[in-house]
Scaffold this active site. Structure first.
Site, PDB file in Angstrom:
ATOM      1  N   SER A  15       0.836  -1.208   0.000  1.00 51.65           N
ATOM      2  CA  SER A  15       0.000   0.000   0.000  1.00 51.65           C
ATOM      3  C   SER A  15       0.865   1.249   0.000  1.00 51.65           C
ATOM      4  O   SER A  15       2.092   1.169   0.019  1.00 51.65           O
ATOM      5  CB  SER A  15      -0.921   0.001   1.232  1.00 51.65           C
ATOM      6  OG  SER A  15      -0.145   0.018   2.428  1.00 51.65           O
ATOM      7  N   ASP A  57       9.793 -10.029   6.333  1.00 55.86           N
ATOM      8  CA  ASP A  57      10.055  -9.191   7.498  1.00 55.86           C
ATOM      9  C   ASP A  57      11.435  -8.588   7.278  1.00 55.86           C
ATOM     10  O   ASP A  57      12.456  -9.286   7.366  1.00 55.86           O
ATOM     11  CB  ASP A  57      10.024 -10.036   8.778  1.00 55.86           C
ATOM     12  CG  ASP A  57      10.349  -9.240  10.030  1.00 55.86           C
ATOM     13  OD1 ASP A  57      10.725  -8.055   9.917  1.00 55.86           O
ATOM     14  OD2 ASP A  57      10.243  -9.804  11.135  1.00 55.86           O
ATOM     15  N   VAL A  58      11.482  -7.301   6.965  1.00 54.81           N
ATOM     16  CA  VAL A  58      12.765  -6.681   6.593  1.00 54.81           C
ATOM     17  C   VAL A  58      13.766  -6.664   7.733  1.00 54.81           C
ATOM     18  O   VAL A  58      14.966  -6.494   7.500  1.00 54.81           O
ATOM     19  CB  VAL A  58      12.551  -5.237   6.070  1.00 54.81           C
ATOM     20  CG1 VAL A  58      11.721  -5.240   4.794  1.00 54.81           C
ATOM     21  CG2 VAL A  58      11.915  -4.338   7.136  1.00 54.81           C
ATOM     22  N   TYR A 159      11.326   8.070  15.217  1.00 58.25           N
ATOM     23  CA  TYR A 159      11.147   8.145  13.763  1.00 58.25           C
ATOM     24  C   TYR A 159      12.253   8.990  13.126  1.00 58.25           C
ATOM     25  O   TYR A 159      12.856   8.586  12.129  1.00 58.25           O
ATOM     26  CB  TYR A 159       9.779   8.745  13.475  1.00 58.25           C
ATOM     27  CG  TYR A 159       9.401   8.775  12.013  1.00 58.25           C
ATOM     28  CD1 TYR A 159       9.147   7.594  11.311  1.00 58.25           C
ATOM     29  CD2 TYR A 159       9.266   9.983  11.329  1.00 58.25           C
ATOM     30  CE1 TYR A 159       8.788   7.615   9.975  1.00 58.25           C
ATOM     31  CE2 TYR A 159       8.901  10.012   9.984  1.00 58.25           C
ATOM     32  CZ  TYR A 159       8.664   8.827   9.325  1.00 58.25           C
ATOM     33  OH  TYR A 159       8.309   8.855   7.998  1.00 58.25           O
TER      34      TYR A 159
END
Length: 253
Positions: A15, A57-58, A159
């Site tokens: 997405s 799953d990175v 972040y």
């Protein structure tokens, strides 16, 4: 590099920015592989675009290795990697309940920074052995940072740290991979209309969009995708982070 007929691997491809990039690449003739932790959503997007979906799953070495191996078996060597997988839950360093749990910070770093590095190293290792294309280029890796890497707001400590790391990773990786003819670039989006922001009330979305100098709106995922395609096609772009933000400079809060 002409992307027509080439294999592009997109993490977080189910997405948002990843799906929009996949659509743009397909329109340009690429074969796409969507890697995502949410296999069902990735499969739905891949079915629409005529690509393949692979669970990945990175943050996990074996999962990423297996995913890239599956892509290579299906399509051959990947020439383009776009790292779009990421999370950005807001949390203060010290909030009402005390200091941020260290596990919360680690999770963001693991997905956004370590996940990007994990995919980069594995993808580049395989690509470095591929036959070079015209001009000696073998391929390109595009990572996703954020304007928060430069003007992180209150509540974005994790972040911003993760995206700042992605920015800092760009030039040393580009210098190292130059010997293989692999370019490394990063895109730093501003406020984009992604599933994360779509969950906000419409009034909140309009308010965020109005804070952008021009055009005064949220960025469209297709605009990120257009920039990614331009980077692939322009062989002299290497080792740089490009902001795409409508001249936005984030306020403290």
């Amino acid at each position: 590099m002409d992307i027509n007929g080439q294999v592009a691997v997109i993490t977080g491809g189910a997405s948002g920015l990843g799906a929009a990039t996949a659509q743009t690449f397909v329109n340009a003739g690429a074969k796409i592989a969507l890697l995502d932790i949410n296999l069902a959503a990735a499969q739905q997007t891949a079915d629409k675009l005529g690509g393949i979906a692979v669970k990945c799953d990175v943050t996990d070495e074996q999962s990423a290795t297996d995913a890239l191996s599956e892509v290579q078996k299906a399509y051959g060597v990947g020439r383009v990697l776009v790292n779009c997988a990421g999370v950005g839950p807001p949390k203060r360093i010290v909030g009402r309940d005390g200091p941020m749990p260290l596990a919360d910070y680690k999770k963001v770093i693991d997905i956004n920074l370590i996940g990007t590095f994990n995919m980069m190293r594995l993808f580049a290792a395989a690509l470095s052995k591929a036959e070079p294309l015209d001009g000696g280029e073998r391929g390109v890796i595009i990572s996703t940072a954020s304007v928060a890497a430069f003007e992180g707001q209150i509540g974005q400590a994790a972040y911003s740290s993760s995206k700042g790391g992605v920015v800092a990773l760009t030039i040393p990786a580009a210098r190292e991979f130059a010997q293989f003819g692999i370019r490394v670039m990063t895109i730093a989006p501003g406020i984009f209309h992604t599933p994360m922001l779509a969950a906000l009330p419409e009034d909140a979305q309009k308010s965020l969009g109005a804070s952008v100098p021009f055009p005064p709106r949220l960025g469209r995922p297709e605009e990120y995708a257009d920039l990614a395609l331009f980077i692939v096609r322009n062989g002299y772009m290497n080792g740089e982070t490009i902001r795409i933000d409508g001249a936005l400079r984030m306020a403290p809060r």
